[in-house]
Design a protein around this motif. Sequence first.
Motif, PDB file in Angstrom:
ATOM      1  N   LEU A  12      39.677  57.313  30.479  1.00 47.63           N
ATOM      2  CA  LEU A  12      39.188  56.110  29.812  1.00 47.63           C
ATOM      3  C   LEU A  12      39.931  55.800  28.519  1.00 47.63           C
ATOM      4  CD1 LEU A  12      35.394  56.729  30.421  1.00 47.63           C
ATOM      5  CD2 LEU A  12      36.760  54.906  31.437  1.00 47.63           C
ATOM      6  N   THR A  13      40.724  56.744  28.038  1.00 41.68           N
ATOM      7  CA  THR A  13      41.463  56.521  26.790  1.00 41.68           C
ATOM      8  C   THR A  13      42.922  56.137  27.033  1.00 41.68           C
ATOM      9  OG1 THR A  13      42.150  58.841  26.575  1.00 41.68           O
ATOM     10  CG2 THR A  13      40.006  58.226  25.652  1.00 41.68           C
ATOM     11  N   ALA A  14      43.365  56.171  28.291  1.00 44.68           N
ATOM     12  CA  ALA A  14      44.782  55.944  28.582  1.00 44.68           C
ATOM     13  C   ALA A  14      45.088  54.455  28.749  1.00 44.68           C
ATOM     14  CB  ALA A  14      45.181  56.695  29.841  1.00 44.68           C
ATOM     15  N   GLN A  15      46.320  54.112  28.440  1.00 43.43           N
ATOM     16  CA  GLN A  15      46.811  52.761  28.679  1.00 43.43           C
ATOM     17  C   GLN A  15      47.315  52.652  30.124  1.00 43.43           C
ATOM     18  OE1 GLN A  15      47.293  50.054  25.912  1.00 43.43           O
ATOM     19  NE2 GLN A  15      45.493  51.320  25.537  1.00 43.43           N
ATOM     20  N   GLY A  16      47.380  51.417  30.610  1.00 47.30           N
ATOM     21  CA  GLY A  16      47.926  51.180  31.940  1.00 47.30           C
ATOM     22  C   GLY A  16      46.865  50.914  32.979  1.00 47.30           C
ATOM     23  N   GLU A  47      45.495  46.471  21.974  1.00 46.75           N
ATOM     24  CA  GLU A  47      44.218  46.293  21.286  1.00 46.75           C
ATOM     25  C   GLU A  47      43.483  45.071  21.821  1.00 46.75           C
ATOM     26  OE1 GLU A  47      43.003  48.445  19.032  1.00 46.75           O
ATOM     27  OE2 GLU A  47      44.762  49.681  19.455  1.00 46.75           O
ATOM     28  N   GLY A  48      42.156  45.156  21.835  1.00 47.41           N
ATOM     29  CA  GLY A  48      41.338  44.030  22.285  1.00 47.41           C
ATOM     30  C   GLY A  48      39.979  44.510  22.740  1.00 47.41           C
ATOM     31  N   SER A  78      49.874  44.247  32.560  1.00 45.05           N
ATOM     32  CA  SER A  78      50.695  43.811  31.427  1.00 45.05           C
ATOM     33  C   SER A  78      50.220  42.484  30.848  1.00 45.05           C
ATOM     34  CB  SER A  78      52.163  43.704  31.846  1.00 45.05           C
ATOM     35  OG  SER A  78      52.361  42.629  32.747  1.00 45.05           O
ATOM     36  N   ARG A  79      49.392  41.744  31.598  1.00 42.66           N
ATOM     37  CA  ARG A  79      48.914  40.441  31.138  1.00 42.66           C
ATOM     38  C   ARG A  79      47.664  40.545  30.272  1.00 42.66           C
ATOM     39  NH1 ARG A  79      47.104  37.055  35.330  1.00 42.66           N
ATOM     40  NH2 ARG A  79      47.069  35.455  33.721  1.00 42.66           N
ATOM     41  N   ILE A  80      47.016  41.700  30.257  1.00 44.86           N
ATOM     42  CA  ILE A  80      45.744  41.774  29.535  1.00 44.86           C
ATOM     43  C   ILE A  80      45.949  42.278  28.109  1.00 44.86           C
ATOM     44  CG2 ILE A  80      44.617  42.254  31.756  1.00 44.86           C
ATOM     45  CD1 ILE A  80      43.851  44.999  30.569  1.00 44.86           C
ATOM     46  N   ARG A  81      44.969  41.973  27.265  1.00 43.95           N
ATOM     47  CA  ARG A  81      44.933  42.469  25.893  1.00 43.95           C
ATOM     48  C   ARG A  81      43.540  43.055  25.675  1.00 43.95           C
ATOM     49  NH1 ARG A  81      49.269  42.190  26.823  1.00 43.95           N
ATOM     50  NH2 ARG A  81      51.007  41.114  25.821  1.00 43.95           N
ATOM     51  N   GLY A  82      43.474  44.374  25.778  1.00 41.64           N
ATOM     52  CA  GLY A  82      42.188  45.039  25.671  1.00 41.64           C
ATOM     53  C   GLY A  82      41.995  45.962  26.857  1.00 41.64           C
ATOM     54  N   ARG A  83      40.764  46.069  27.338  1.00 43.15           N
ATOM     55  CA  ARG A  83      40.460  47.007  28.423  1.00 43.15           C
ATOM     56  C   ARG A  83      39.417  46.407  29.352  1.00 43.15           C
ATOM     57  NH1 ARG A  83      38.479  52.931  26.640  1.00 43.15           N
ATOM     58  NH2 ARG A  83      37.106  51.567  25.442  1.00 43.15           N
ATOM     59  N   ILE A  84      39.658  46.535  30.655  1.00 43.56           N
ATOM     60  CA  ILE A  84      38.734  46.060  31.688  1.00 43.56           C
ATOM     61  C   ILE A  84      38.330  47.260  32.532  1.00 43.56           C
ATOM     62  CG2 ILE A  84      38.354  44.486  33.618  1.00 43.56           C
ATOM     63  CD1 ILE A  84      40.661  42.764  32.561  1.00 43.56           C
ATOM     64  N   LEU A  85      37.026  47.556  32.573  1.00 43.72           N
ATOM     65  CA  LEU A  85      36.471  48.593  33.439  1.00 43.72           C
ATOM     66  C   LEU A  85      35.830  47.892  34.634  1.00 43.72           C
ATOM     67  CD1 LEU A  85      34.632  50.733  30.707  1.00 43.72           C
ATOM     68  CD2 LEU A  85      37.056  50.776  31.344  1.00 43.72           C
ATOM     69  N   LEU A 235      37.166  35.697  26.090  1.00 40.97           N
ATOM     70  CA  LEU A 235      37.154  36.904  25.269  1.00 40.97           C
ATOM     71  C   LEU A 235      38.546  37.270  24.763  1.00 40.97           C
ATOM     72  CD1 LEU A 235      34.752  39.070  27.468  1.00 40.97           C
ATOM     73  CD2 LEU A 235      34.181  37.923  25.311  1.00 40.97           C
ATOM     74  N   GLY A 236      39.565  36.563  25.232  1.00 38.56           N
ATOM     75  CA  GLY A 236      40.931  36.861  24.808  1.00 38.56           C
ATOM     76  C   GLY A 236      41.540  38.048  25.519  1.00 38.56           C
ATOM     77  N   ILE A 237      40.934  38.485  26.621  1.00 37.66           N
ATOM     78  CA  ILE A 237      41.432  39.652  27.352  1.00 37.66           C
ATOM     79  C   ILE A 237      42.510  39.254  28.357  1.00 37.66           C
ATOM     80  CG2 ILE A 237      40.803  41.510  28.956  1.00 37.66           C
ATOM     81  CD1 ILE A 237      38.032  41.528  27.661  1.00 37.66           C
ATOM     82  N   LEU A 238      42.329  38.123  29.033  1.00 36.09           N
ATOM     83  CA  LEU A 238      43.260  37.705  30.078  1.00 36.09           C
ATOM     84  C   LEU A 238      43.275  36.185  30.145  1.00 36.09           C
ATOM     85  CD1 LEU A 238      45.038  38.464  32.612  1.00 36.09           C
ATOM     86  CD2 LEU A 238      42.912  38.261  33.943  1.00 36.09           C
TER      87      LEU A 238
END
Length: 344
Positions: A12-16, A47-48, A78-85, A235-238
């Motif tokens: 949950l802490t990793a990027q990608g 970040e996001g 690569s298009r998102i800014r933040g995290r989507i679960l 939300l500025g995520i995507l």
Amino acid sequence: MSLTSVWCEPDLTAQGRQVGWIRVEHSVHRSAYGTIAIPFAVFANGEGPTILLMAGSHGDEYEGQLALTRLIRSLDVSRIRGRILVLPAANLPAVVAGQRTSPLDGGNLNRSFGDHYTDTPTGQIAAFIAEELMPLCDVMLDLHSGGSSLRHLSCSYADLSCDPAIAARTFAALEAMNAPLSWAQAGIPAAPVAGRAALRKGVMHLSGEFGGGGALNAADLNVAERCIYRLLDHLGILEMAAEWRAEIATRFVFNTQAHFTYAPGEGVFEPLAAPGDVVEKGQAAGWIHRPERPEDAPVALHFASDGIVAVTRAMGRCLPGDCLFHLLEETPRAAVLAGIKALK
């Protein structure tokens, strides 16, 4: 190192981009060290905000499950800014069985988020979502439909909280989703639902009802996907694709207990109104017939309130207490905003 009965394989802490499993121990005769493998995806880039997208709390609600399955297959991290679960099949045993509740324990996941969690597969899933995933999130979107027993007009839903600042942000997100019906309620019922758990954790909770009747409806799936991608954009995520950008007309709605019609007895339900109809208090709603007692007169049903028919029973046979209709009553946008300002 200690072990746990529920664990998450993606980091949950990793990027990608990660697609894997949440594993819930389930020791049975045929598999002593077995697990329930709940599909789970994590998309993180920079970040996001963090959002939890969830479907499949009820296994017979298909539009949200397919919308999130498509998202997992297609999303470019690569298009998102933040995290989507993403949890496309949250109560996996119910999803595989195509049933509202789990065949393992009879558990209704969206009624398992109360003040304590049962030591059952469904209770363990609820505990992990509420205690491990929700605290990581800024926003949660929980996708539903009418399931096998109900047909539901597509609508977005917002638990506005009792905090005016949170309520205002939540209402702004609801408006951004731009569903045909935007259903907003101040506060949340004292029921053990996911929204109650989200608010306890300080997480903005949004939801929606998209279709039902035990089948997948393409038009309702389209509304569900529209709400997802417009919310992520808000939300500025995507950034949303062009196909979702055009605004549509929306009606703001609410409900009370008087907007429900329940079966007073057993029989075959004959509705006299359909989803989308506008009805009035006292208007004939339908009949309940008893083919097993053909000499008995049918029981007449009447609406107890004005409103839009948002839900009808999809099954012909009913028992006492079954929901036959659920209305939503239109309200001006200004009235919703006034209610938010009046929150203490």
